[in-house]
Structure formats: structure tokens, C-alpha cells
Design a protein around this motif. Structure first.
Motif, mmCIF file in Angstrom:
data_model
loop_
_atom_site.group_PDB
_atom_site.id
_atom_site.type_symbol
_atom_site.label_atom_id
_atom_site.label_comp_id
_atom_site.label_asym_id
_atom_site.label_seq_id
_atom_site.Cartn_x
_atom_site.Cartn_y
_atom_site.Cartn_z
ATOM 1 N N GLY A 87 0.832 -1.199 0.000
ATOM 2 C CA GLY A 87 0.000 0.000 0.000
ATOM 3 C C GLY A 87 0.868 1.251 0.000
ATOM 4 N N MET A 88 1.953 1.222 0.782
ATOM 5 C CA MET A 88 2.825 2.395 0.847
ATOM 6 C C MET A 88 3.559 2.646 -0.470
ATOM 7 N N ASP A 184 -7.659 7.285 -0.159
ATOM 8 C CA ASP A 184 -7.196 5.991 0.337
ATOM 9 C C ASP A 184 -8.447 5.245 0.794
ATOM 10 N N SER A 206 -4.578 -0.245 0.175
ATOM 11 C CA SER A 206 -3.663 -1.239 0.673
ATOM 12 C C SER A 206 -4.410 -2.551 0.469
ATOM 13 N N THR A 208 -3.415 -5.313 1.003
ATOM 14 C CA THR A 208 -3.047 -6.181 2.117
ATOM 15 C C THR A 208 -4.265 -6.487 2.994
ATOM 16 N N LYS A 209 -5.207 -5.583 3.004
ATOM 17 C CA LYS A 209 -6.321 -5.629 3.949
ATOM 18 C C LYS A 209 -7.504 -6.385 3.354
HETATM 19 C C1 LIG Z 1 -2.235 -0.640 5.764
HETATM 20 C C2 LIG Z 1 -2.604 0.685 5.210
HETATM 21 C C3 LIG Z 1 -1.756 1.368 4.330
HETATM 22 C C4 LIG Z 1 -0.390 0.827 3.937
HETATM 23 O O1 LIG Z 1 -0.492 -0.373 3.271
HETATM 24 P P1 LIG Z 1 0.677 -1.506 3.269
HETATM 25 O O2 LIG Z 1 0.095 -2.528 2.383
HETATM 26 O O3 LIG Z 1 0.867 -1.948 4.666
HETATM 27 O O4 LIG Z 1 1.891 -0.855 2.726
HETATM 28 C C5 LIG Z 1 -2.177 2.577 3.823
HETATM 29 N N1 LIG Z 1 -3.362 3.108 4.180
HETATM 30 C C6 LIG Z 1 -4.199 2.496 5.047
HETATM 31 C C7 LIG Z 1 -5.481 3.145 5.400
HETATM 32 C C8 LIG Z 1 -3.852 1.269 5.584
HETATM 33 O O5 LIG Z 1 -4.666 0.663 6.441
#
Ligand SMILES: *Cc1c(COP(=O)(O)O)cnc(C)c1O
Length: 398
Positions: A87-88, A184, A206, A208-209
Motif C-alpha cells: 500500500g505504501m 485511500d 492497501s 493487504t487488507k
Molecule cells: C495498511 C494501510 C496502508 C499501507 O499499506 P501496506 O500494504 O501496509 O503498505 C495505507 N493506508 C491504510 C489506510 C492502511 O490501512
């Protein structure tokens, strides 16, 4: 493509992929390769010149990654998409593409901890400044915009206070000043909120979530206009290089298929837990946009399908008591991240937002007695009974 007319529940499964082009493979094949061979030197020349479509090298593009990028664009209703290794990586590629030294970024009051860190770095190293606004009225946004403002950067719901920003309002002002709006959208997922359809310009996730959804991938996604996406692809993505691996893209394609089903359960579980938390004696305040008494409930109704799977709350006590609650839990896991099948709990002041100086943290409303819960997919009864026995400790202590 016909995909564009389909509902999101269908697009998450079929968007951007046709098995006919892949030997009938039901699921998108995994192209785990670093580079692509050219049949002739001239073909290589044409590919590099952009005169012929085709892949060159996986940092520049990969078929598995491309399927994911097309799918997320269709899901968000955007022209094009790009995938990143985190995400970053997505946030930094977008912000660096949109700004140069001397520019200003206007942010919602409260951003992800590492986004805050990136903004500080951009300020210190490149003189790209930023400021925060609660963006709760047209006037508030106008007051915060300056001639140098080149980006309006919004999180909604804001991590971890769950405050909402009215995207329609932000777009209205941004249009007047011709400043792009970047959202975001991680906390909502594209199932609950689609900012492009509300007039926003760029959406970041992200992945990842909720998009990955299984706690096994770190990745990021960006969607927007084709011209902007191509620009990022050829500059801050290609040259800084925060790319996703084909395997992780493949896992995200798999995760996406169940996003709507999972989100429905995350949301209904969270609604139930929020209702019970609210009645518990150990709780000081609940931060959950799905609560009809929440002052921003109407904004939630207007721009989100449901209120999401995250709940923050403050407890009667301070840091020590908050840590005690976390330590008492048996089923719920102490971990940062969110959107996984497992219910996760964390203490923002000492974890996700520890990088934010205390003074800034207070301004963002992140107190030492705040706890953030990412409600998982387990039976809500089991989540609640674990949470209740931990919170009961606070009541007994009184
Ligand atoms: C986790 C997150 C990020 C960063 O994402 P990564 O995948 O950890 O790099 C950015 N914005 C929000 C709102 C997040 O929850």
C-alpha cells in the motif's frame, strides 16, 4: 468490455479475464517470470518503442499483474489500474507523481501512520509541504487550500478514529480549484465505497487488507484516469520500482472473488459487536459510523453501502488498562493490519500511530485509551464472548 455493465459481485470474479485466451484455464494463470523473450531483435525494438503491444520485463508489466489491474479498474469504475508491492509503494508512487518541490498536499485530519511518515519525509527532503483539515464544510476546505495545493488526500473512514469525510463535498471544492482528489479507500474496500463514481480522481488501496482478505499478502492498488495511470507506470512505478510479484497478484485475484461475501459478514459481525460494546460498562466511547447515533451516520448512508468491519473504542482507563484488555484476549489476536478472516485488535497510540508525535496524535483524536478492532469472519458470539471477558476486567477493577 461487457464486464463494465456487470454488478460488482460478478466483476470481482470475471473482470479483466477471458479463459478463452488462456487454454480454457478457469483461473488466471500465474506468469511467474522475470522477463519475456522476443522472437527477433526487431520485435524487441518495436516493444521498447511502444509500437507493438506485448510484455518486456516484469517490472514494466506482467500478464497476471495486468489481469489484476484491469479487474480492480472495472470494480472501481475507473479507466485504468496499477498494482504495487505494498500500500505504501502505491501511496508514495502517487504522491511523488503528483508533486514537485514547493507544492502543498492538503490531507484529511488523520492519515495512516506511514503515510504521515512519508509526508514528513517529503517535506524534509523535497520541500513538499502538507497540512491537515477536518474538511467538514465547504468553507473549511476552501480555507485550507492554497495556490500551491496540488493534491487533496483523503482517508475515509479515517484510521483509527473512524471519522468520515463527505467525498461529494470535497469533490465540489476540488473541482472549483482544479485540484485532484486522491482517496485511500482501504478501510471501505471497493465493495462498500467507490470514490471514482463520486467524482474523485484517484483511488488507492492497501490490498493487504480487505482485498487480499486472508492475511497472506502485502500489496497496493491504484486506479484513476488512463493518462495518469500511464504516467505513474512509466515514472514513479517503473523507476522507483515498488512492484508486486506475480504470485501476490495471483493471490489477490483469488481474494477478490469473495470480497463481497466477506464484506457482508465483516459488516454484520461488526454491527453486532458495536451494539454490544456500546452497552458495556468498561467502554467510554464508541467510534463506529454504523451507529445511528453517530453524528456522521448520514454521510455513511450517503457514500457507503454499509459501515465496514472496523470499530474503535475508548475504555475507562489509560494505556495500562488498554494493554491489559489486549492481554486478556484468547481468541482475538493482537496484531496490526485489518480485513482478515481473524479478528484482530491493536493499540493505535503505541502501534500503528506510534510514529506520529504525541501532540499530532492528540490532534487526530488518538488517545492512550483507544483500541481498534478489525472484526473478522468468526461467529460473532465467539468474538463477543472473548471481548466481553477481557473488558469485564475493567469493570471488576473499578
Ligand atoms: C495498511 C494501510 C496502508 C499501507 O499499506 P501496506 O500494504 O501496509 O503498505 C495505507 N493506508 C491504510 C489506510 C492502511 O490501512
Amino acid at each position: 468490455m461487457a464486464n463494465e455493465e456487470k454488478k460488482i459481485e460478478t466483476t470481482v470474479i470475471h473482470g479483466g479475464y477471458d479463459s478463452k485466451n488462456h487454454n480454457g484455464s478457469l483461473t488466471p494463470p500465474l506468469f511467474q517470470t522475470s522477463t519475456f523473450t522476443f522472437e527477433t531483435a526487431e520485435q524487441g525494438e518495436r516493444r521498447f518503442a511502444g509500437a507493438e503491444d506485448g510484455f518486456i520485463y516484469s517490472r514494466l508489466g506482467n500478464p497476471t499483474v495486468r489481469t489484476l489491474e484491469e479487474r480492480i479498474a472495472l470494480i472501481e469504475g475507473a479507466e485504468a489500474g496499477l498494482a504495487f508491492g505494498s500500500g505504501m509503494a502505491a501511496v508514495s508512487a502517487v504522491l511523488l507523481a503528483l508533486t514537485k518541490s514547493g507544492d502543498h498536499i492538503l490531507c484529511s485530519k488523520g492519515v495512516y501512520g506511514c503515510t504521515f511518515g512519508l509526508l514528513e519525509l517529503m517535506n524534509e527532503k523535497y520541500n513538499i509541504t502538507h497540512s491537515f483539515s477536518n474538511m467538514d464544510s465547504e468553507q473549511a476546505i476552501e480555507d485550507a487550500i492554497s495556490f500551491d495545493t496540488k493534491v487533496i488526500y483523503v482517508e475515509t473512514p479515517i484510521n483509527p478514529t473512524m471519522a468520515l469525510i463527505d467525498l461529494e463535498l470535497v469533490v465540489k471544492v476540488a473541482r472549483k480549484y482544479n485540484v485532484p482528489v486522491v482517496v485511500d479507500n482501504t478501510f471501505s474496500s471497493p465493495y462498500l465505497q467507490q470514490p471514482i463514481k463520486l467524482g474523485c480522481d484517484i483511488v488507492i488501496h492497501s490490498a493487504t487488507k480487505y482485498i487480499g482478505g486472508h492475511g497472506d499478502v502485502i500489496a497496493g492498488l491504484v486506479v484513476g484516469k488512463a493518462e495518469f495511470i500511464n504516467n505513474v507506470a512509466m515514472t514513479t512505478k517503473k523507476d522507483i520500482g515498488g512492484i508486486i510479484s506475480p504470485f501476490d497478484a495471483w493471490l489477490l485475484l483469488r481474494g477478490l472473488k469473495t470480497l463481497p461475501v466477506r464484506m457482508d459478514r465483516h459488516c454484520s459481525n461488526a454491527a453486532k459487536i458495536a451494539e454490544l460494546l456500546k452497552q458495556h460498562e468498561g467502554i467510554e466511547e464508541l467510534y463506529y459510523p454504523g451507529d445511528p447515533n453517530n453524528p456522521q451516520y448520514e454521510i455513511m448512508k450517503k457514500q457507503m453501502k454499509q459501515a465496514g468491519g472496523l470499530i474503535s473504542f475508548t475504555i475507562n482507563g489509560g494505556k495500562e488498562e488498554a494493554q491489559r484488555v489486549l492481554n486478556e484476549l484468547k481468541l482475538i489476536k493482537i496484531a496490526v493490519s485489518l480485513g482478515d478472516a481473524e479478528t484482530l485488535i491493536q493499540h493505535p497510540a503505541t502501534m500503528t500511530h506510534a510514529v506520529v508525535p504525541e501532540e499530532e496524535r492528540k490532534k487526530m483524536g488518538i488517545t492512550d485509551n483507544m483500541i481498534r478492532l478489525s472484526v473478522g469472519l468468526e461467529a460473532w458470539e465467539d468474538i463477543w464472548s472473548d471481548l466481553k471477558q477481557a473488558l469485564d476486567v475493567l469493570v471488576l477493577k473499578k
